[in-house]
Design a protein around this motif. Sequence first.
Motif, short mmCIF file in Angstrom:
data_model
loop_
_atom_site.label_atom_id
_atom_site.label_comp_id
_atom_site.label_asym_id
_atom_site.label_seq_id
_atom_site.Cartn_x
_atom_site.Cartn_y
_atom_site.Cartn_z
N ARG A 22 79.86 21.90 -21.38
CA ARG A 22 80.31 20.71 -21.84
C ARG A 22 79.40 19.92 -22.91
O ARG A 22 77.88 20.24 -22.49
N VAL A 23 79.72 19.51 -23.82
CA VAL A 23 78.96 18.80 -24.68
C VAL A 23 78.58 17.29 -24.25
O VAL A 23 79.81 16.61 -23.97
N LEU A 24 77.41 16.96 -24.21
CA LEU A 24 77.06 15.71 -23.53
C LEU A 24 76.55 14.92 -24.81
O LEU A 24 75.28 14.86 -25.06
N SER A 25 77.33 14.07 -25.42
CA SER A 25 76.86 13.33 -26.63
C SER A 25 76.16 12.01 -25.96
O SER A 25 76.33 11.72 -24.80
N LEU A 26 75.05 11.45 -26.42
CA LEU A 26 74.33 10.30 -25.89
C LEU A 26 75.46 9.12 -25.76
O LEU A 26 75.57 8.65 -24.57
N GLU A 27 76.34 8.93 -26.85
CA GLU A 27 77.27 7.94 -26.57
C GLU A 27 78.16 8.14 -25.31
O GLU A 27 78.32 7.34 -24.62
N ASN A 28 78.41 9.47 -24.95
CA ASN A 28 79.37 9.64 -23.78
C ASN A 28 78.42 9.52 -22.68
O ASN A 28 78.98 9.10 -21.78
N ILE A 29 77.22 9.89 -22.63
CA ILE A 29 76.19 9.80 -21.43
C ILE A 29 76.23 8.30 -21.17
O ILE A 29 76.38 7.63 -19.78
N ILE A 30 75.91 7.58 -22.04
CA ILE A 30 75.75 6.10 -22.02
C ILE A 30 77.21 5.40 -21.62
O ILE A 30 77.29 4.42 -20.63
N GLY A 31 78.19 5.85 -22.37
CA GLY A 31 79.56 5.26 -21.97
C GLY A 31 79.81 5.70 -20.67
O GLY A 31 80.58 4.78 -20.04
N LEU A 32 79.62 6.67 -20.18
CA LEU A 32 79.98 7.12 -18.84
C LEU A 32 79.48 6.25 -17.64
O LEU A 32 79.98 5.84 -16.73
N PHE A 33 77.97 6.09 -18.16
CA PHE A 33 77.34 5.09 -17.02
C PHE A 33 77.99 3.71 -17.01
O PHE A 33 78.04 3.01 -16.23
N LEU A 34 78.25 2.99 -18.52
CA LEU A 34 78.75 1.85 -18.60
C LEU A 34 80.14 1.57 -17.81
O LEU A 34 80.50 0.63 -17.24
N LEU A 35 80.85 2.70 -18.19
CA LEU A 35 82.08 2.80 -17.45
C LEU A 35 82.11 2.57 -16.09
O LEU A 35 82.73 2.01 -15.39
N GLU A 36 81.14 3.25 -15.48
CA GLU A 36 80.79 3.32 -14.07
C GLU A 36 80.53 1.92 -13.45
O GLU A 36 81.23 1.16 -12.59
N LEU A 37 79.64 1.22 -14.30
CA LEU A 37 79.08 -0.17 -13.98
C LEU A 37 80.53 -1.01 -14.16
O LEU A 37 80.57 -2.00 -13.27
N LYS A 38 81.20 -0.86 -14.97
CA LYS A 38 82.33 -1.63 -15.31
C LYS A 38 83.30 -1.45 -13.93
O LYS A 38 83.98 -2.52 -13.65
#
Length: 437
Positions: A102-118
Motif C-alpha cells: 500500500r502506498v501511503l501518501s502523507l495527504e492520505n495519512i493525514i486525511g485518514l486521521f481527519l476523516l476519523e476525527l470527523k
Amino acid sequence: MSKSPLSTKSKQPILAIDFGTSNSLVGCVYNGEKTLALPIDDLNADPTMMRTLLYFPEPDICFYGQRAIEEFLENDMEGRLFRSFKTHLPNQAYLGTMFKNRVLSLENIIGLFLLELKKRAELAIGQKVTHVVMGRPARYSMDEVADGFALHRMQRACQFAGFTDVQFIPEPLAAAFDYRRNATEEKTILIGDFGGGTSDFTIMRINPKEFSKKDVLSIEGCPLAGDALDSIFMSNKLNEYFGAKTRYMLPMSSNVMTMPPNVTTRLNHPAHIVHLKDKETYEFVKEVKKCALTPKDAAGVDRLFALIEDNQIFPFFETIEASKKELSKSKTSNFKFDYPDIEVYETFSTDQFVAWANDIKNNIISALDRSLQQSGLTEKDIDLVCLTGGTSKVPLIRQEFENRFGIEKLQTQTEFHSVTAGLVEVAALWEKGQTVS
Ligand SMILES: Nc1ncnc2c1ncn2[C@@H]1O[C@H](COP(=O)(O)OP(=O)(O)OP(=O)(O)O)[C@@H](O)[C@H]1O
Ligand SMILES: [Mg+2]
C-alpha cells in the motif's frame, strides 16, 4: 474549496479542529451553540483529546489514538505506527511511504486521521458535517514555498476527509480568541503556544467590543518545540548506543565509513523513526551489521538492529519523552530502558538539558523577537503574556518569558483546550458570516 458564509436557512454544524503534532481536539458550533470539546477518544484519560497516532497492523486496517497504541502492543508492535506526521507537511522530499503493497501518501495519512476525527465528531453530535475551521501553525516552515506546500497538502487532506468548506486559522490566533472571550477591558496580549511540532506567537489587542481584523498585531512562529526537545536526548547522547558512531568497511573497499545521516536522522527524530523500518534503510542497517570494524562498533549496530527488528523505537521515544517531562519537575531524571539486548541506563540533569536545548531555545526566541517587531511593540507594551501548549511546562521556556516580561504579566494555561476553544469562537463568527483572516 471555499469558505463561503453559511446562509441562515442551510445552517449546519461547523467543526473546529486543532490537529496537533502530538494531540488533536475537536469542538463544534451549531445554531450559535458552542461545544468546546467533543468526546473523540473514550480510551484516552481525557476523552476530549486524541493522540495524533495512526497504526496499521496490515495495509488495509487502521487504528487511531489510544486504540492505536493498544493494538500496536497487542500485535507485538508489528506493522506501522505513525506519530508526529504533521511535521512532514512542509518537507517537499517527503511524499509518504509504502507499507507492504500500500502506498501511503502523507495527504492520505493525514486525511485518514481527519476523516476519523470527523466521523467521531459526527457520532457525538448526531449530524453530518462538511464545514471546518482547521488550526494551522503560524509557520509550517521558515521557507515560504515550503509553507505554501504544507498548506496545500493540508487542503488535500481535508478534501480527502470530506470537508468541502475549510477555513484555516493560525493556532496562536485561535488561542488569542480563547483569551478574548473573557476580556472585560482593552489589553494587549502576547500568546505563546508551545506544542509538539511548533512554537507559535500572536500579539493581539483584546477588548469586549466586536472583533476587528486590525486587533491582530502579529502572527509568528518556528517549527521547533516538544519533539525537537525529545530529539536532543538522542542526538547528544542516546544515539551512541545505536551505532551513530559505528565505523564500518564495505566488502571490496578500504574506506572506513560511519553511520550515514539518512539513518541517524531517522533515529534522532520522532517524526522519522517509523522510517527506520523502510525496506531500504532496514536492509542497509543489516549490511552495516555484517561489516562493522570492531566488536564495539558492532555492538551499537546490533542494538540498532534489535531496536528496529523488535519494534522498540516507539517505546524508546516514549521513555525519552517521560524523562524530558521529569526534568520539568526535578533536577535529574533516571532514564531506564530495559529490553533484552537494548538495556540503556542514563541519568540526565537539567543543566545538561538546558545546554543541549540552547539552539532550540534561541530559535524560538528569534520567532518571539520577530513577532514583537511585526507588531511594532516592545516588552513593556504587552499587558499580559499567556503561555499554552504542553511544552510551555518546560522551565527553560517559562524562565525566558519571566526574564523578559516579568513574572507578574505571566499567565499559564496548563490545559490543552485553548486553541480548540478559540477555533470554536472563529466558527461561531463564520456561522454569522464573519471571517477573521
Ligand atoms: N510536563 C511537561 N514537560 C515538558 N514537556 C511536556 C510536558 N507535558 C507535555 N509536554 C510536551 O508537550 C508536547 C505536546 O503538547 P501539545 O499537545 O500542546 O502539542 P500539539 O498541539 O499536539 O502540537 P503542535 O501544536 O505543535 O502541532 C509534547 O512534546 C510533550 O512532550
Ligand atoms: Mg498545538
